[in-house]
Design a protein around this motif. Structure first.
Motif, short mmCIF file in Angstrom:
data_model
loop_
_atom_site.label_atom_id
_atom_site.label_comp_id
_atom_site.label_asym_id
_atom_site.label_seq_id
_atom_site.Cartn_x
_atom_site.Cartn_y
_atom_site.Cartn_z
N HIS A 63 5.60 -12.23 -1.88
CA HIS A 63 4.78 -11.07 -2.16
C HIS A 63 5.37 -10.30 -3.33
CE1 HIS A 63 7.64 -9.62 0.91
NE2 HIS A 63 7.52 -8.44 0.37
N ARG A 64 4.50 -9.59 -3.99
CA ARG A 64 4.88 -8.87 -5.21
C ARG A 64 5.44 -7.50 -4.84
NH1 ARG A 64 3.26 -9.15 -10.76
NH2 ARG A 64 3.39 -7.14 -11.83
N ILE A 65 6.57 -7.16 -5.43
CA ILE A 65 7.22 -5.88 -5.18
C ILE A 65 7.26 -5.10 -6.48
CG2 ILE A 65 9.39 -4.78 -4.52
CD1 ILE A 65 9.93 -7.34 -2.83
N ALA A 91 6.25 -2.72 -1.58
CA ALA A 91 5.22 -3.74 -1.49
C ALA A 91 3.87 -3.08 -1.73
CB ALA A 91 5.26 -4.39 -0.11
N ASP A 92 2.81 -3.90 -1.85
CA ASP A 92 1.50 -3.32 -2.16
C ASP A 92 0.93 -2.48 -1.01
OD1 ASP A 92 0.81 -5.32 -0.39
OD2 ASP A 92 -0.30 -6.52 -1.84
N HIS A 117 4.59 -9.39 6.46
CA HIS A 117 5.97 -9.25 5.97
C HIS A 117 6.93 -10.20 6.69
CE1 HIS A 117 5.88 -5.78 3.18
NE2 HIS A 117 4.80 -5.46 3.86
N TRP A 167 14.84 -7.97 -0.31
CA TRP A 167 14.83 -9.41 -0.55
C TRP A 167 16.25 -9.93 -0.77
CZ3 TRP A 167 13.25 -5.68 -3.97
CH2 TRP A 167 13.85 -5.66 -5.24
N GLU A 172 10.77 -1.47 -0.24
CA GLU A 172 11.48 -2.73 -0.47
C GLU A 172 12.75 -2.54 -1.29
OE1 GLU A 172 10.46 -5.86 0.53
OE2 GLU A 172 8.49 -5.40 1.34
#
Length: 233
Positions: A147-149, A188-189, A140, A209, A194
């Motif tokens: 990264h995918r949220i 997050a994964d 992080h 973000w 997030e």
């Protein structure tokens, strides 16, 4: 249609002009541009003291709690991690008081990165002071690594940005305990929170973000600032 005034929190830092170094109120222009593009009128708020907060809240129609140095652990009753940047208690005190006043007055609030943490702590929540240690990973905190949220589509955040975001947002703190009235609405994964949202409030959203950096054509930052300004009308 008149543009609603949107307050933008700022740094209070030393800055250089020619051969002089003076304290200055600083704000990256990306926040102001994002608000202006969405139809609002940005107003920079210096974190000098809390005496003006009542006047701000009575005159503003929305608040953006911006990014910056992580919230000091003393603000949520924890010990400061020595690896974290030196906290800025003056800014913490000002923004926590501003966030509480805005929530109480039902003024739309958007917390960005540090600002999400401010919103959470203002509502009585806590933070993970040093996320890499808890995760035993720097994933992080890797600069430039997206990264995918995943986002809850039923939330105000989801309605603004859709069901997911691909974000580059290095951070070493994260939400631990959610504050009163807050729900996690993006993850997050690895299930690190997030995005958060204040229930029963006109618009109280925090994201880990930086949507103000995603304001190009089709950028998802457009939808989030559009939602803030619409709520502020």
């Amino acid at each position: 249609m008149s543009r609603p005034l949107i307050g933008v929190t700022a740094y209070f830092e030393a800055a250089r002009w020619d051969d002089y170094v003076r304290e200055a109120v600083l704000s990256p222009p990306s926040y102001a541009r994002a608000i202006e593009r969405a139809g609002g009128a940005p107003v920079v708020l210096p974190p000098i003291n809390s005496h003006a907060i009542a006047a701000y809240v009575s005159g503003l129609r929305g608040v953006v709690l911006t990014g910056g140095t992580e919230v000091g652990a003393a603000a949520y009753g924890d010990e400061q991690d020595p690896r974290a940047p030196e906290p800025q208690p003056h800014r913490d005190r000002f923004e926590l008081a501003l966030a509480r006043a805005a929530v109480q007055a039902d003024i739309p609030v958007l917390g960005i990165a540090r600002g999400m943490h401010v919103l959470n702590v203002a509502q009585g929540g806590s933070l993970i002071p040093w996320l890499p240690e808890m995760l035993e990973s720097e994933r992080h905190n890797e600069p430039g690594a997206p990264h995918r949220i995943q986002v809850s589509v039923s939330s105000k955040l989801g309605k603004a940005v859709g069901d997911h975001v691909e974000a580059v947002a290095p951070h070493t703190q994260s939400v631990r305990r959610l504050g009163t009235g807050l729900l996690a609405v993006a993850w997050a994964d690895d299930q690190i929170v997030e995005g958060i949202e204040l229930q029963g409030h006109r618009f109280g959203v925090g994201v880990q973000w930086h949507p103000e950096r995603e304001m190009g054509d089709g950028g998802k930052g457009n939808g989030l600032f559009d939602a803030l300004v619409e709520a502020a009308r």
